[in-house]
Enzyme design. Structure first.
Site, mmCIF file in Angstrom:
data_model
loop_
_atom_site.group_PDB
_atom_site.id
_atom_site.type_symbol
_atom_site.label_atom_id
_atom_site.label_comp_id
_atom_site.label_asym_id
_atom_site.label_seq_id
_atom_site.Cartn_x
_atom_site.Cartn_y
_atom_site.Cartn_z
ATOM 1 N N HIS A 20 -6.435 -21.909 9.598
ATOM 2 C CA HIS A 20 -7.779 -22.273 9.130
ATOM 3 C C HIS A 20 -8.489 -21.086 8.475
ATOM 4 O O HIS A 20 -9.084 -21.221 7.407
ATOM 5 C CB HIS A 20 -8.640 -22.806 10.275
ATOM 6 C CG HIS A 20 -10.100 -22.794 9.941
ATOM 7 N ND1 HIS A 20 -10.693 -23.792 9.188
ATOM 8 C CD2 HIS A 20 -11.073 -21.865 10.169
ATOM 9 C CE1 HIS A 20 -11.962 -23.482 8.984
ATOM 10 N NE2 HIS A 20 -12.219 -22.322 9.575
ATOM 11 N N GLN A 37 -11.381 7.681 -5.247
ATOM 12 C CA GLN A 37 -11.939 8.261 -4.020
ATOM 13 C C GLN A 37 -13.239 8.975 -4.376
ATOM 14 O O GLN A 37 -13.722 8.858 -5.492
ATOM 15 C CB GLN A 37 -10.925 9.218 -3.374
ATOM 16 C CG GLN A 37 -9.723 8.505 -2.742
ATOM 17 C CD GLN A 37 -10.094 7.677 -1.514
ATOM 18 O OE1 GLN A 37 -11.213 7.739 -0.998
ATOM 19 N NE2 GLN A 37 -9.142 6.862 -1.042
ATOM 20 N N CYS A 66 -8.641 -28.562 10.564
ATOM 21 C CA CYS A 66 -9.944 -29.218 10.680
ATOM 22 C C CYS A 66 -9.817 -30.729 10.517
ATOM 23 O O CYS A 66 -10.615 -31.481 11.049
ATOM 24 C CB CYS A 66 -10.925 -28.629 9.672
ATOM 25 S SG CYS A 66 -11.290 -26.902 10.058
ATOM 26 N N CYS A 82 -8.894 -28.291 5.623
ATOM 27 C CA CYS A 82 -7.566 -27.809 6.019
ATOM 28 C C CYS A 82 -6.931 -28.715 7.075
ATOM 29 O O CYS A 82 -7.602 -29.509 7.724
ATOM 30 C CB CYS A 82 -7.623 -26.358 6.495
ATOM 31 S SG CYS A 82 -7.935 -26.133 8.253
ATOM 32 N N CYS A 131 -14.511 -28.337 6.223
ATOM 33 C CA CYS A 131 -13.236 -27.763 5.776
ATOM 34 C C CYS A 131 -12.180 -28.851 5.630
ATOM 35 O O CYS A 131 -12.098 -29.767 6.443
ATOM 36 C CB CYS A 131 -12.771 -26.711 6.778
ATOM 37 S SG CYS A 131 -11.175 -25.994 6.394
ATOM 38 N N ASP A 133 -2.984 8.325 -1.875
ATOM 39 C CA ASP A 133 -4.241 9.038 -2.067
ATOM 40 C C ASP A 133 -4.556 9.868 -0.840
ATOM 41 O O ASP A 133 -3.932 9.710 0.208
ATOM 42 C CB ASP A 133 -5.392 8.057 -2.382
ATOM 43 C CG ASP A 133 -5.521 6.963 -1.313
ATOM 44 O OD1 ASP A 133 -4.605 6.856 -0.458
ATOM 45 O OD2 ASP A 133 -6.513 6.230 -1.333
ATOM 46 N N ASP A 166 -8.432 -7.248 0.266
ATOM 47 C CA ASP A 166 -7.458 -7.497 1.328
ATOM 48 C C ASP A 166 -8.117 -7.160 2.638
ATOM 49 O O ASP A 166 -8.976 -6.283 2.710
ATOM 50 C CB ASP A 166 -6.227 -6.598 1.168
ATOM 51 C CG ASP A 166 -6.480 -5.196 1.677
ATOM 52 O OD1 ASP A 166 -7.105 -4.400 0.939
ATOM 53 O OD2 ASP A 166 -6.097 -4.891 2.821
ATOM 54 N N GLY A 183 -11.433 4.151 0.208
ATOM 55 C CA GLY A 183 -12.331 4.904 1.083
ATOM 56 C C GLY A 183 -13.542 4.144 1.558
ATOM 57 O O GLY A 183 -14.487 4.730 2.079
ATOM 58 N N ASP A 236 0.859 -1.185 0.000
ATOM 59 C CA ASP A 236 0.000 0.000 0.000
ATOM 60 C C ASP A 236 0.898 1.238 0.000
ATOM 61 O O ASP A 236 2.123 1.126 0.033
ATOM 62 C CB ASP A 236 -0.963 -0.030 1.190
ATOM 63 C CG ASP A 236 -0.223 0.014 2.529
ATOM 64 O OD1 ASP A 236 1.020 0.145 2.543
ATOM 65 O OD2 ASP A 236 -0.903 -0.099 3.565
ATOM 66 N N SER A 237 0.284 2.407 -0.029
ATOM 67 C CA SER A 237 1.083 3.632 -0.169
ATOM 68 C C SER A 237 1.659 4.099 1.155
ATOM 69 O O SER A 237 2.585 4.896 1.182
ATOM 70 C CB SER A 237 0.210 4.741 -0.735
ATOM 71 O OG SER A 237 -0.777 5.094 0.230
ATOM 72 N N GLY A 238 1.105 3.627 2.241
ATOM 73 C CA GLY A 238 1.548 4.099 3.547
ATOM 74 C C GLY A 238 0.672 5.202 4.106
ATOM 75 O O GLY A 238 0.640 5.428 5.307
ATOM 76 N N GLY A 239 -0.038 5.884 3.225
ATOM 77 C CA GLY A 239 -0.850 7.021 3.666
ATOM 78 C C GLY A 239 -1.969 6.621 4.601
ATOM 79 O O GLY A 239 -2.146 7.210 5.674
ATOM 80 N N PHE A 240 -2.694 5.587 4.217
ATOM 81 C CA PHE A 240 -3.832 5.157 5.028
ATOM 82 C C PHE A 240 -3.398 4.740 6.427
ATOM 83 O O PHE A 240 -4.040 5.063 7.415
ATOM 84 C CB PHE A 240 -4.565 4.007 4.326
ATOM 85 C CG PHE A 240 -5.703 3.466 5.134
ATOM 86 C CD1 PHE A 240 -6.893 4.166 5.261
ATOM 87 C CD2 PHE A 240 -5.580 2.249 5.805
ATOM 88 C CE1 PHE A 240 -7.939 3.676 6.025
ATOM 89 C CE2 PHE A 240 -6.621 1.751 6.577
ATOM 90 C CZ PHE A 240 -7.798 2.466 6.684
HETATM 91 ZN ZN LIG Z 1 -10.201 -25.674 8.486
#
Ligand SMILES: [Zn+2]
Ligand SMILES: [Zn+2]
Lengths: 408, 398
Positions: B333, B188, B308, B305, B303, B145, B265, B215, B91-95
Site C-alpha cells: 500500500h 554538495q 485497500c 490498491c 486508495c 562524493d 528515493d 547532503g 548509489d556510490s556506496g559512500g553514504f
Molecule cells: Zn491502498
C-alpha cells in the site's frame, strides 16, 4: 458441500470430488461452484492467508487445486473480536477471498498446538502465541459463527502417543461429548467435520470413529497424529478409523506432512491433508525437487550439498547454489521457477530477505499440489500402490546416489 | 550519455518529463523505491510492475558485500539477477559506509572503512565505486562524493565540496560504460549557498547526464532544506534530470517537485510499513493502534490498491508487527501511495493544474489550515498560490 468417491485403487486409496455449492446466502461476488478433486491439499494459513503468498499472488497457483484454505480460529484470539468479524461479514469478506473455500481447524500445528495436560472437562487447551489458553466449545463456536467457514472441525482433546490408556479413553469421551456440544451450539449449520482421536490405541481409534460416524456431520477430521507415534504404528490406527467411517463422506487429517506420510494416509483412505510441511520447508530454505511424473526415473545429477538436501528437496542456503543460474526445477511452471534462479534465491536467503520465503512458498506449494495431482491420476488408473512403491524406491535410490556422490 | 530527458509540461519551476533510460521510459516526478539488497522487502518484481514502479534503487555497499558485484556481473548484471526488466539506479556506496559504519574515514584517496567481514581496513576509491557500479549495471550510477552531515558547519563542508568536485573527474575517467549507464554528479556544499553554487557550476561544466542534490534529509531544518533545493534546481540545467537524494516524505516530494526537482528515493515507505504505519492523504495511520481493532474501513478509503480494496483496518491491525504478511501488505500500500503521488504530480503539471493539486494535498494533510511556514515559503518561491488552504494566521511551527 457435496462429496463423492469416484474411484478406488485396489485397497483403501480413493479419488473423489469435493463440491462446494455457491457460498451461502451472502451477496458474494463470486458465488460460483468449486469442484476440488481429492486427495487434496488444504493450504495452511496464518490468519486466513498463506504465510507469505499475498492474495494477489494466489492466482498464480494452480486452480482450483489451491482454492482450499485451512485456518485456525485461535489466530484471532487477539487483535480482532468475533463481533468485528461478524460486522465485516465473515472470513471470506474479511480476507477478500470469495473464490476460496475455508476449513476451520482449531490447531494449526505450527504456533497453536494441543496442550494435553492443560485440557480438562471444560475445554481443550492449546499453546498459542498469546500464551496457554483453554477453549470451551461455546467460545469456539462463537468464532465459527462469526467467521462462517465452509467447513469446520469440532473441538478435540488430542493426546500424544505416550499417554496412558485411561487418559486416551478420556480424550475420546471428551471429544465425542464436544462433538455433540458443537453440533448443538452451531446455529448456522455449515459443514461440520467431526473430530476423531484415540491416540495410539486401535480400540479407542475405532470407538472414536464409530461414535463420530453416528452423528449428523458432513465429514470427519482425524486428529492426534504426528504426536509422537512412529510411522510404522500408523497404518493399523488409520485403518481402524477409516474402516469405521461411511465411504461417501470426506476425511481430513492433521499431522501427516512428508510425502511418505501423505502416501500412507491416502493408502488408508484419507482425502484431505494440510501443508504445514510446506511451511517448515520454506522457512528452512528448502525447495521440493522430486520428479512429479509417474514412473519417471530421473535420478541423475543430484546437487552436491550437505545441508539437509536429499532426494526430494534441496537446501537453497547451500553455497553450491551461489552461482546456479537456473530455476529450482527445470520445467516447473510456478511463478518462482518462471521468473527466478536458484542463485537469486540463495542470495535472498543469505541476506535474510522476505522475498526468499515468498518465492519458496510459491514453488513448494505448487510442487506439492502437483504431487497430489499425480497421486490422483495414479488412483484413477488403479495404480496407487505401484505409484507409492515407485516413489519410495526412487527416493531410496536418489538418497543412495546422493550419499555416494557426497562421499565421493 | 545513455538517457534522454524530454520535458512534457511545466508549471512555473515544476516540470513533468519523460526520462528515457536504457531499460525503461520513466515519467517524472519520479519516486524510486529502495531495494537495498536486490529486492524490495516483501514484494515480487511482478507486484512492483503492477503498482507502477518504474525504477528501483539498489545499494552498492550492500550488494558488494553480498552477493558481490563480481557475481552479479558473472550472472549478467543486476537486472537479470533479480529479474527486473525496468530501470535501476545504484548509489556510490559512500553514504552507506559513512552512515552505517562508525569507523569510516574520508581521505583524498577515498573512503576508508573497516570491513564488516573481517574487520580489516578497506578503501573505497571513486574509481572502485564506479567499477563496482559498472559491474552491477544499473541505468543510473552515482558518483562517489564526500558526504558530511548537513548539521556540521565550518571548513569541513568546504573541504567536502571541493573534494566531491575533484572526485567527479576521477569517476568520469573510471566510467567504462557511458553508453549504457548514466553517471550522475552530486551537488554538495551543506547549507552554504556560496559553496552549493560553486559545486553546481563545477558539475555543470562536466556536462553530466543528470545531477543529484546531496547532503540533505539529514536532520537539517526544513527551511534550510527547501532553500538548498530551490537554489540548486534554479542553477542546474533545464534539460537534465534533478534528483534529490534521500527524500522523502510525501510532503517533501510535493514541495521539491514544485521547486523543479524530478527524482526522489527513500526507504521510509517500506520501513514505516514494517512498523505498522500506513501512508494516507491525512498523513500517517498507525495500524498498531488499538482503535484499529474494530475499525472496518479500508486503510485508505480513497486508495485503489489491492490492499485497500480487500482489507479492513481491523484485519491489518491483526497482522501488523506479528506476521510477515502485515508488512508485505502495508509495504504494498505505501509504495502504491508514493507511486500514485508521483503520477498525480506528473499529470497535474501536464494538465496545468498543479496549484489545485497541491492545495488539495495540503488540505487533506492540514485540515485546520495549519500548513507549516516552510511549505508556504517554498510555495511562494515556486509560484504556487496555496492561500486557499492556509488558515488566516499561519502558525510558525515547523
Ligand atoms: Zn491502498
Ligand atoms: Zn517452481
Amino acid at each position: 458441500m457435496k462429496f463423492a468417491v469416484k474411484a478406488w485403487s485396489k485397497g483403501r486409496a480413493r479419488a473423489g470430488v469435493l463440491q462446494f455449492v455457491s457460498s451461502s446466502k451472502s451477496s458474494s461476488p463470486c458465488p460460483t461452484e468449486i469442484e476440488i478433486e481429492t486427495p487434496a491439499l488444504l493450504l495452511s494459513t496464518r490468519k486466513g492467508l498463506p504465510f507469505f503468498i499475498s492474495p494477489d499472488l494466489l492466482p498464480s497457483l494452480p486452480s482450483p487445486d489451491s482454492h482450499l484454505l485451512q485456518f485456525s480460529p485461535l489466530h484471532f484470539l487477539e487483535g480482532i473480536t468475533p463481533e468485528t468479524i461478524t460486522t465485516i461479514g465473515g472470513l471470506h469478506e474479511m480476507l477478500g477471498l470469495h473464490e476460496f473455500r475455508f476449513a476451520a481447524v482449531p490447531r494449526d500445528s505450527i504456533v497453536c498446538l494441543p496442550h494435553c495436560e492443560g485440557t480438562n472437562k471444560l475445554g481443550a487447551s492449546f499453546e498459542t502465541p498469546f500464551g496457554r489458553i483453554l477453549i470451551k466449545p461455546s467460545e469456539y463456536m462463537k468464532f465459527i459463527d462469526s467467521m462462517k467457514p465452509n467447513s469446520w472441525t469440532t473441538l478435540a482433546d488430542e493426546v500424544p502417543a505416550w499417554v496412558s490408556q485411561k487418559r486416551n479413553k478420556t480424550s475420546v469421551d471428551r471429544t465425542v461429548r464436544w462433538l455433540d456440544d458443537c453440533i448443538a451450539l452451531s446455529s448456522k449449520g455449515g459443514n461440520i467435520f467431526g473430530a476423531i482421536v484415540g491416540g495410539s490405541s486401535v480400540e479407542e481409534r475405532r470407538r472414536s470413529a464409530q461414535e463420530a460416524a453416528k452423528r449428523n456431520v458432513s465429514g470427519y477430521w482425524i486428529g492426534g497424529f504426528g504426536l509422537g507415534e512412529s510411522m510404522d504404528d500408523r497404518p493399523p490406527l488409520l485403518n481402524a478409523v477409516t474402516d469405521s467411517l461411511p465411504e461417501q463422506k470426506p476425511r481430513q487429517i492433521c499431522g501427516l506432512g512428508l510425502p511418505e506420510e501423505v502416501l500412507q494416509g491416502i493408502d488408508s483412505g484419507v482425502d484431505l491433508f494440510d501443508t504445514t510441511y510446506i511451511y517448515h520447508l520454506t522457512t528452512g530454505g528448502f525447495a521440493l525437487t522430486f520428479p512429479l511424473e509417474r514412473f519417471v526415473r530421473n535420478v541423475s545429477d543430484p546437487q552436491l550439498s550437505n545441508m539437509g538436501s536429499d532426494g526430494t528437496k534441496i537446501n537453497l542456503n547451500s553455497e553450491v547454489y551461489r552461482k546456479d543460474d537456473v530455476p529450482i526445477v527445470d520445467g516447473c511452471r510456478c511463478y518462482t521457477c518462471q521468473n527466478h534462479t536458484k542463485a537469486y534465491i540463495n542470495h535472498l536467503l543469505s541476506v535474510n530477505e522476505m522475498l526468499a520465503l515468498i518465492l519458496l512458498e510459491i514453488h513448494n506449494t505448487h510442487h506439492y499440489l502437483g504431487f497430489f495431482r499425480a497421486i490422483r491420476e495414479a488412483i484413477k488408473g488403479g495404480k496407487f500402490e505401484e505409484f507409492r512403491q515407485q516413489f519410495i524406491e526412487d527416493r531410496r535410490e536418489r538418497d543412495h546416489i546422493f550419499t555416494a556422490a557426497l562421499s565421493a | 550519455m545513455a538517457l534522454q530527458f524530454e520535458i512534457l509540461g511545466r508549471f512555473n519551476r515544476a516540470r513533468a518529463a519523460q526520462l528515457i533510460l536504457p531499460h525503461f521510459i520513466c515519467q517524472t516526478p519520479l519516486f524510486m523505491p529502495v531495494g537495498t539488497k536486490g529486492t524490495i522487502k516483501g514484494l515480487t518484481t511482478s507486484q512492483l510492475e503492477e503498482i507502477g514502479c518504474q525504477i528501483i534503487l539498489g545499494n552498492t555497499y550492500h550488494l558488494e558485500l553480498q552477493p558481490t558485484s563480481q557475481l552479479i556481473d558473472e550472472l549478467g548484471g543486476l537486472h537479470k539477477f533479480m529479474n527486473w526488466p525496468r530501470a535501476l539506479l545504484t548509489d556510490s556506496g559512500g553514504f552507506q559506509m559513512v552512515s552505517l559504519l562508525h569507523l569510516a574515514d574520508i581521505t583524498e584517496n577515498g573512503v576508508t572503512f573497516q570491513s564488516p567481514v573481517d574487520g580489516k581496513p578497506m578503501l573505497l576509491t571513486p574509481e572502485e565505486s564506479i567499477q563496482i557500479q559498472n559491474r552491477i549495471g544499473a541505468d543510473i550510477i552515482m558518483a562517489l562524493d564526500d558526504v558530511v552531515k548537513t548539521t556540521i558547519t565550518g571548513p569541513r563542508i568546504e573541504e567536502a565540496m571541493y573534494r566531491t568536485l575533484r572526485w567527479i573527474d576521477r569517476c568520469i575517467a573510471a566510467h567504462k560504460r557511458p553508453n549504457e549507464q548514466n553517471l550522475f554528479g552530486i551537488v554538495q556544499g551543506g547549507l552554504d549557498p556560496v559553496l552549493r553554487d560553486i559545486c553546481v557550476k563545477g558539475l555543470v561544466e562536466r556536462n553530466l547526464p543528470g545531477y543529484a542534490i546531496g547532503g540533505l534529509a539529514g536532520g537539517e531544518d526544513k527551511d534550510s532544506f527547501w532553500r538548498v533545493v530551490a537554489q540548486c534546481t534554479a542553477a542546474l540545467p533545464e534539460d537534465k534530470p534533478r534528483y534529490v537524494m534521500g527524500v522523502g516524505y510525501p510532503l517533501d516530494i510535493v514541495v521539491c517537485s514544485a521547486l523543479g526537482a524530478d527524482m526522489y528515493d527513500c526507504v521510509y515507505p517500506t520501513r514505516t510499513a514494517r512498523f505498522g504505519t500506513a501512508l494516507v492523504p491525512e498523513g500517517i495511520l498507525k495500524l498498531t493502534h488499538s482503535a484499529m481493532a474494530d475499525d472496518t474501513r479500508p486503510v485508505d478509503p480513497t486508495c485503489a490498491c489491492m490492499v485497500c480494496k480487500r482489507y479492513t483496518r481491523s484485519y491489518i491491525h491483526c497482522l501488523v508487527t506479528k506476521d510477515a504478511m502485515g508488512s508485505q501488505l502495508l509495504s504494498y500500500h505505501n509504495l502504491f501511495y508514493m507511486l500514485k503521488l508521483s503520477r498525480d504530480l506528473h499529470s497535474s503539471i501536464i494538465e496545468g493544474r498543479l496549484p489545485e493539486y497541491v492545495c488539495g494535498f495540503l488540505q487533506k494533510m492540514f485540515p485546520k489550515g495549519d500548513v507549516p511556514e516552510w511549505v508556504c515559503n517554498a510555495m511562494e518561491v515556486a509560484g504556487i498560490d496555496i492561500s486557499s488552504c492556509c488558515a488566516p494566521f499561519p502558525s510558525s511551527q515547523d
